[in-house]
Structure formats: C-alpha cells, structure tokens
Write an enzyme that holds these catalytic residues in place. Sequence first.
Site, short mmCIF file in Angstrom:
data_model
loop_
_atom_site.label_atom_id
_atom_site.label_comp_id
_atom_site.label_asym_id
_atom_site.label_seq_id
_atom_site.Cartn_x
_atom_site.Cartn_y
_atom_site.Cartn_z
N ARG A 9 0.89 -1.16 0.00
CA ARG A 9 -0.02 0.05 0.04
C ARG A 9 0.88 1.06 -0.09
O ARG A 9 0.63 2.11 -0.68
CB ARG A 9 -0.92 0.16 1.14
CG ARG A 9 -1.88 1.05 1.06
CD ARG A 9 -3.18 0.92 2.18
NE ARG A 9 -2.61 1.24 3.53
CZ ARG A 9 -3.25 1.07 4.63
NH1 ARG A 9 -4.35 0.75 4.66
NH2 ARG A 9 -2.66 1.35 5.86
N LYS A 61 -2.48 7.22 0.99
CA LYS A 61 -2.45 7.35 2.38
C LYS A 61 -1.27 8.25 2.52
O LYS A 61 -0.12 8.22 2.79
CB LYS A 61 -2.10 6.14 3.15
CG LYS A 61 -2.19 6.22 4.71
CD LYS A 61 -2.17 4.96 5.36
CE LYS A 61 -2.11 5.03 6.70
NZ LYS A 61 -3.14 5.57 7.57
N GLU A 109 -16.19 6.24 6.17
CA GLU A 109 -15.35 5.61 6.94
C GLU A 109 -15.24 6.50 8.14
O GLU A 109 -15.96 7.55 7.99
CB GLU A 109 -13.92 5.32 6.50
CG GLU A 109 -13.23 6.42 5.83
CD GLU A 109 -11.61 6.07 5.45
OE1 GLU A 109 -11.18 5.09 5.64
OE2 GLU A 109 -11.55 7.02 4.34
N1 PMP Z 1 -9.18 4.95 7.29
C1 PMP Z 1 -8.26 5.71 7.49
C2 PMP Z 1 -8.93 7.16 6.73
C3 PMP Z 1 -7.14 5.49 8.25
O1 PMP Z 1 -6.25 6.61 8.36
C4 PMP Z 1 -6.62 4.26 8.60
C5 PMP Z 1 -5.58 3.91 9.17
N2 PMP Z 1 -4.85 4.84 9.64
C6 PMP Z 1 -7.82 3.28 8.40
C7 PMP Z 1 -9.02 3.49 7.69
C8 PMP Z 1 -7.71 2.03 8.84
O2 PMP Z 1 -6.65 1.42 7.80
P1 PMP Z 1 -5.49 0.13 8.40
O3 PMP Z 1 -6.57 -1.14 8.86
O4 PMP Z 1 -4.76 -0.06 7.20
O5 PMP Z 1 -4.80 0.69 9.75
#
Ligand code: PMP
Length: 286
Positions: A52, A151, A184
């Site tokens: 990622r 990200k 989210e």
């Molecule tokens: N959504 C956002 C906006 C995030 O920043 C994150 C993680 N920091 C997640 C979802 C969760 O992602 P992950 O399970 O890969 O940590």
Amino acid sequence: MSLKVYISGRLVDKEDAKISVFDHGLLYGDGVFEGLRSYNGRVFELDEHLDRLWESARAIHLQIPGTKAEMAAAVEETLQANQLRDAYIRLVITRGRGTLGLDPNRCSDPQVIIITDKIALYPPENYEQGLELVTAATIRNHPAALSPRIKSLNYLNNIMAKIEGLRAGCVEALMLNHKGEVAECTGDNIFVVRRGTLMTPPIDAGILEGITRNVVLRLAREAQIPVAEVPFTRHDIFVAEECFLTGSAAEVIPVVKLDGRPIGEGVPGPITGRLIQAFRRCVQGD
Ligand code: PMP
C-alpha cells in the site's frame, strides 16, 4: 536510553531526528505514510502495508528510495534498536527538500522516516463498553479531487472531521462521502451487522482500503459469517444490530451509539465479540 528514529539510512536519537523546513512533506503535506503494528516481535501484515505504501507513492508520482526488502530490514533494525516487540510503527516518505514553489520535480532527496513506539490505544473501557460516534459535517475527500486510497501526508480532511468529533466529546467521527453514503471514520474503517450480514462500504465509496478491514473480512468469511461490501447510509447504522471500527492502531473496537442514538441493544454485539477474539488470535499468529 533515548528512542532511536530511522532517517534515510541512519538511526538517530529522537531529539536529533530532524528534517529540512524546505521538505515538501512539511511545506505541502507532499508525501505518503503507513501505520503498522508488531506483535510479539512479528510485524503484522508487513507485505500488505509495504504494497500500500508503494502504491500510495506511485499514485503521487513519488519514487521511494530502495526496495521493499530494504524497507522491511530497516523496520526490523529500528525495532531492535529500541528493543520493542509490541509496537506501533510509522513509516513516512516525504517528497524531500525543494524550493518554495509546488514543483515536486525540484525536490531531490525524498526522506525515509521510521518511528517505532509503544502503542497508546483507546482506553480499555472503550473496548468493553464501546465507542460513541458523531457524524461529521465535513465529507470525505471526493475521489476525483484526492483519492482516499492514497495514504498521503495531507490528512487535513480527516483532521477537520476529528475536530468536529472531539468538540462533540467523541474520539472518532463518522465521515460520509459526496453521495451522502457512509465512507469511514477519521482513522478507522467501519462495519455494521444488519439482518445477520456483516456490511462494510466498498473501496469505491471513497475510503482507504484498510489492511485491518481486509483481515476482518477474511476472518468473518472463515467463521461463515455472511459478508457484503456494499454502499449504505446512516440509516443502516441507526437500524443495525451491531457496529464496530477497524484500524491498525484501534484493532477492532465496538461502536454503541451514533449521533446520540443507541445501535442495537446499545452494547457491543456478539458478532463483534467473535471477531475481536478471532483478530486477537490472528495477530498472535495462531
Ligand atoms: N481509514 C483511514 C482514513 C485511516 O487513516 C486508517 C488507518 N490509519 C484506516 C482507515 C484503517 O486502515 P488500516 O487498517 O490499514 O490501519
């Protein structure tokens, strides 16, 4: 012993971990990052996080110095230097030092930063009793403006929603997309259980494809829980039996209220409980 931070090939004391004020990571939020966990000396889903990170960088036209294998070795080296077996790991790649203009082509030296530290999760009572959320008025970035799949170091969209949540007394806030669908939370993905089916928004609802999200989907399928990646609205949360969030830092955490309205029985639900247990076993490598 001072915490050691990795910066572009060197381990330095936390106090000396500095980068240029001309770095476009600082000037423009121009860069990408990852948040990972290690449990018992093993980095959880390392390959998925590195994939990622490389995809985020690719999407913003940033070449990460070195290979994924070198990055993995640097993570290991930083964890060992800090004698950490259970840690939160932050990888940051900046565009590097440039001029005051936006032009990324004038930045020459992308910086690779690795910070490892003990993790401060939400307090234990949040896991036992569940979180309360509010819906932020700030919508998630429109994918045509800045894809939420990247990200990037530019997290103001999420920070604006986080401020709304905190001002309402909530540690997390729900974000909708430009269509009014559930996207989210500010730093976590969201799931609901509705009529016995585990539902989570699809990637094209404009979300980060969470790695914890993907692990939980896999664990649910293994446990024969029906799953669906489908768009839904706040209505579906109000009438859901259960709700929870997932993230590398938060892991799996129950949600019991949205905008002051109890979800289901207003307490963490049984499917959430099963998935929390399955997730705990999974991170320990069982
Ligand atoms: N959504 C956002 C906006 C995030 O920043 C994150 C993680 N920091 C997640 C979802 C969760 O992602 P992950 O399970 O890969 O940590």
